[in-house]
Design a protein around this motif. Structure first.
Motif, mmCIF file in Angstrom:
data_model
loop_
_atom_site.group_PDB
_atom_site.id
_atom_site.type_symbol
_atom_site.label_atom_id
_atom_site.label_comp_id
_atom_site.label_asym_id
_atom_site.label_seq_id
_atom_site.Cartn_x
_atom_site.Cartn_y
_atom_site.Cartn_z
ATOM 1 N N ALA A 137 0.854 -1.191 0.000
ATOM 2 C CA ALA A 137 0.000 0.000 0.000
ATOM 3 C C ALA A 137 0.887 1.237 0.000
ATOM 4 C CB ALA A 137 -0.923 0.016 1.215
ATOM 5 N N VAL A 138 0.662 2.107 -0.956
ATOM 6 C CA VAL A 138 1.468 3.319 -1.084
ATOM 7 C C VAL A 138 0.798 4.490 -0.374
ATOM 8 C CG1 VAL A 138 2.413 2.574 -3.304
ATOM 9 C CG2 VAL A 138 0.350 4.012 -3.258
ATOM 10 N N ASP A 139 1.618 5.488 -0.037
ATOM 11 C CA ASP A 139 1.132 6.821 0.320
ATOM 12 C C ASP A 139 1.523 7.730 -0.845
ATOM 13 O OD1 ASP A 139 0.541 5.718 2.769
ATOM 14 O OD2 ASP A 139 2.018 6.889 3.896
ATOM 15 N N HIS A 140 0.553 8.286 -1.545
ATOM 16 C CA HIS A 140 0.888 9.188 -2.637
ATOM 17 C C HIS A 140 1.751 10.333 -2.127
ATOM 18 C CE1 HIS A 140 -1.910 7.024 -5.068
ATOM 19 N NE2 HIS A 140 -2.980 7.457 -4.422
ATOM 20 N N ILE A 141 2.578 10.876 -3.007
ATOM 21 C CA ILE A 141 3.329 12.077 -2.658
ATOM 22 C C ILE A 141 2.326 13.159 -2.246
ATOM 23 C CG2 ILE A 141 4.846 13.894 -3.521
ATOM 24 C CD1 ILE A 141 6.244 11.200 -3.160
ATOM 25 N N GLY A 142 2.575 13.773 -1.092
ATOM 26 C CA GLY A 142 1.651 14.767 -0.556
ATOM 27 C C GLY A 142 0.685 14.213 0.461
ATOM 28 N N PHE A 143 0.773 12.912 0.756
ATOM 29 C CA PHE A 143 -0.176 12.264 1.655
ATOM 30 C C PHE A 143 0.556 11.337 2.625
ATOM 31 C CE2 PHE A 143 -2.681 13.684 -1.842
ATOM 32 C CZ PHE A 143 -3.939 13.969 -1.319
ATOM 33 N N GLY A 144 -0.118 11.042 3.733
ATOM 34 C CA GLY A 144 0.400 10.063 4.681
ATOM 35 C C GLY A 144 1.795 10.405 5.163
ATOM 36 N N LEU A 145 2.693 9.449 5.092
ATOM 37 C CA LEU A 145 4.062 9.617 5.567
ATOM 38 C C LEU A 145 5.034 9.912 4.434
ATOM 39 C CD1 LEU A 145 4.219 6.753 8.240
ATOM 40 C CD2 LEU A 145 3.321 9.086 8.445
ATOM 41 N N SER A 146 4.505 10.146 3.236
ATOM 42 C CA SER A 146 5.353 10.530 2.105
ATOM 43 C C SER A 146 5.710 12.000 2.175
ATOM 44 C CB SER A 146 4.635 10.235 0.781
ATOM 45 O OG SER A 146 4.512 8.844 0.565
ATOM 46 N N PRO B 191 -1.346 13.695 9.572
ATOM 47 C CA PRO B 191 -0.382 13.808 8.469
ATOM 48 C C PRO B 191 -0.332 15.197 7.835
ATOM 49 C CG PRO B 191 -1.612 11.759 8.281
ATOM 50 C CD PRO B 191 -2.288 12.579 9.342
ATOM 51 N N PHE B 192 -1.299 16.059 8.182
ATOM 52 C CA PHE B 192 -1.372 17.389 7.584
ATOM 53 C C PHE B 192 -1.362 18.466 8.677
ATOM 54 C CE2 PHE B 192 -3.891 14.336 5.078
ATOM 55 C CZ PHE B 192 -3.147 14.320 3.906
ATOM 56 N N PRO B 193 -0.234 18.672 9.334
ATOM 57 C CA PRO B 193 -0.195 19.536 10.518
ATOM 58 C C PRO B 193 -0.185 21.039 10.236
ATOM 59 C CG PRO B 193 1.988 18.683 10.080
ATOM 60 C CD PRO B 193 1.068 17.998 9.118
ATOM 61 N N ASN B 194 0.102 21.435 8.988
ATOM 62 C CA ASN B 194 0.235 22.863 8.696
ATOM 63 C C ASN B 194 -0.009 23.124 7.214
ATOM 64 O OD1 ASN B 194 2.682 22.047 7.382
ATOM 65 N ND2 ASN B 194 3.748 22.197 9.345
ATOM 66 N N LYS B 195 -0.028 24.385 6.861
ATOM 67 C CA LYS B 195 -0.293 24.783 5.475
ATOM 68 C C LYS B 195 0.655 24.086 4.500
ATOM 69 C CE LYS B 195 0.096 28.713 2.321
ATOM 70 N NZ LYS B 195 0.524 30.117 2.155
ATOM 71 N N ALA B 196 1.924 24.047 4.829
ATOM 72 C CA ALA B 196 2.924 23.496 3.914
ATOM 73 C C ALA B 196 2.658 22.037 3.563
ATOM 74 C CB ALA B 196 4.318 23.639 4.526
ATOM 75 N N SER B 197 1.949 21.325 4.436
ATOM 76 C CA SER B 197 1.699 19.899 4.223
ATOM 77 C C SER B 197 0.382 19.621 3.494
ATOM 78 C CB SER B 197 1.684 19.166 5.570
ATOM 79 O OG SER B 197 0.594 19.612 6.363
ATOM 80 N N ARG B 198 -0.397 20.673 3.173
ATOM 81 C CA ARG B 198 -1.761 20.475 2.691
ATOM 82 C C ARG B 198 -1.976 20.770 1.214
ATOM 83 N NH1 ARG B 198 -3.915 23.605 8.068
ATOM 84 N NH2 ARG B 198 -3.387 21.926 9.539
#
Length: 302
Positions: free
Chosen positions: A67-76, A195-202
């Motif tokens: 199972a992948v985490d797309h770039i921009g999601f999860g732990l990627s 996995p999305f703690p701030n603007k930069a991660s969203r």
């Protein structure tokens, strides 16, 4: 290769080794558990491989579950400059499969993972044996009034602010996507928001939302090639109480894939969460039927 587990990640819920692969767009996290025939799980938004954890826990005793985490999601990685369209995610998935040398894949797709994974299958049908489809689409969205409303919001200044500054998708929309709200406990929900703690991660969340209509022509291009997959065994697992991907979508799949096996559940959008055991059992049944076929018997997939 194992990396440090985030402090917020409950390893009793997600008891898997962390693996990473470097792609041109960033470092992709994935899990690779068990041995045998390959099950490749592809998530949508705002999910990650955590969505499939219950199925992986069960099925890894018999099969190789990836199972992948797309770039921009999860732990990627979550690079701001990655364009984050389904097309780009599909290209990443193809690179991932190539780097791991995967073949004879049973592809499990959901939400945006549908166009992402199915477009990969259309480009590489020789690598895919079976399809498992959960609440998704693969046709133009530009004529859908609900999608048009979403498009207006996510491309507005207010919509962009909400997505980037309030974590709107996992915090609010995910709750609405559950029919049985008790299935989304605070502990489980935390694993979708953290996995999305701030603007930069969203940015990945926003760009997929914008692609709901923005990639409409591309979806239709894929749909027109669906005949390339008509020889595959197809299992459709559908939540009939989905407020976002509604029963009309299932009817469209029935028309497009008349040979598919279909199971419906009185659950919302995240079928893997609300009907976790049933989903795992249905996938296991499909795989066992395939093994029966390989032993010299005929299984039509119907």
């Amino acid at each position: 290769m194992n990396q440090q587990t985030p402090l917020w990640l409950d390893e009793s819920l997600y008891p898997f080794s962390h693996r990473y692969i470097d792609l041109p767009s960033g470092r992709m996290h994935y899990v690779d558990e068990g041995q045998g025939e390959i099950l490749l799980f592809v998530h949508g938004t705002p999910a990650w491989s955590f969505l499939y954890r219950e199925q992986i826990k069960t099925l890894r005793t018999k099969y190789r579950c990836i199972a992948v985490d797309h770039i921009g999601f999860g732990l990627s990685d979550k690079p701001e400059k990655f364009d984050g369209t389904p097309q780009a995610h599909s290209a990443n998935l193809a690179l991932f499969v190539e780097k791991l040398g995967l073949t004879n894949i049973t592809l499990v797709v959901h939400d945006f993972g549908g166009p992402i994974g199915l477009s990969f299958a259309l480009a590489h049908p020789e690598k895919v044996r079976n399809l498992v489809i959960l609440n998704t689409w693969l046709w133009k969205t530009s004529d859908n009034p609900d999608v048009q409303k979403v498009e207006t919001v996510v491309n507005s200044r207010l919509g962009k602010f909400i997505y980037l500054y309030t974590n709107f998708s996992p915090s609010v929309l995910m709750k609405k996507a559950f029919h049985d709200k008790s299935k989304l406990s605070k502990a489980i929900h935390l694993h979708y928001t953290r996995p999305f703690p701030n603007k930069a991660s969203r940015w990945g969340l926003l760009r997929l939302a914008q692609s709901l209509l923005g990639s409409s022509d591309w979806y239709e291009e894929q749909f027109e090639q669906l005949h390339k997959l008509e020889s595959k065994s197809v299992l459709i697992l559908w939540g009939t109480k989905d407020q976002f991907i509604k029963p009309a979508f299932l009817e469209r799949w029935k028309e497009a894939l008349p040979g598919a096996t279909i199971r419906t559940f009185d659950v919302g959008h995240f079928v893997q969460e609300e009907a976790s055991k049933e989903v795992g059992d249905a996938i296991d049944s499909l795989m066992q039927q395939n093994q029966f076929s390989l032993a010299g018997n005929t299984f039509t997939g119907a």
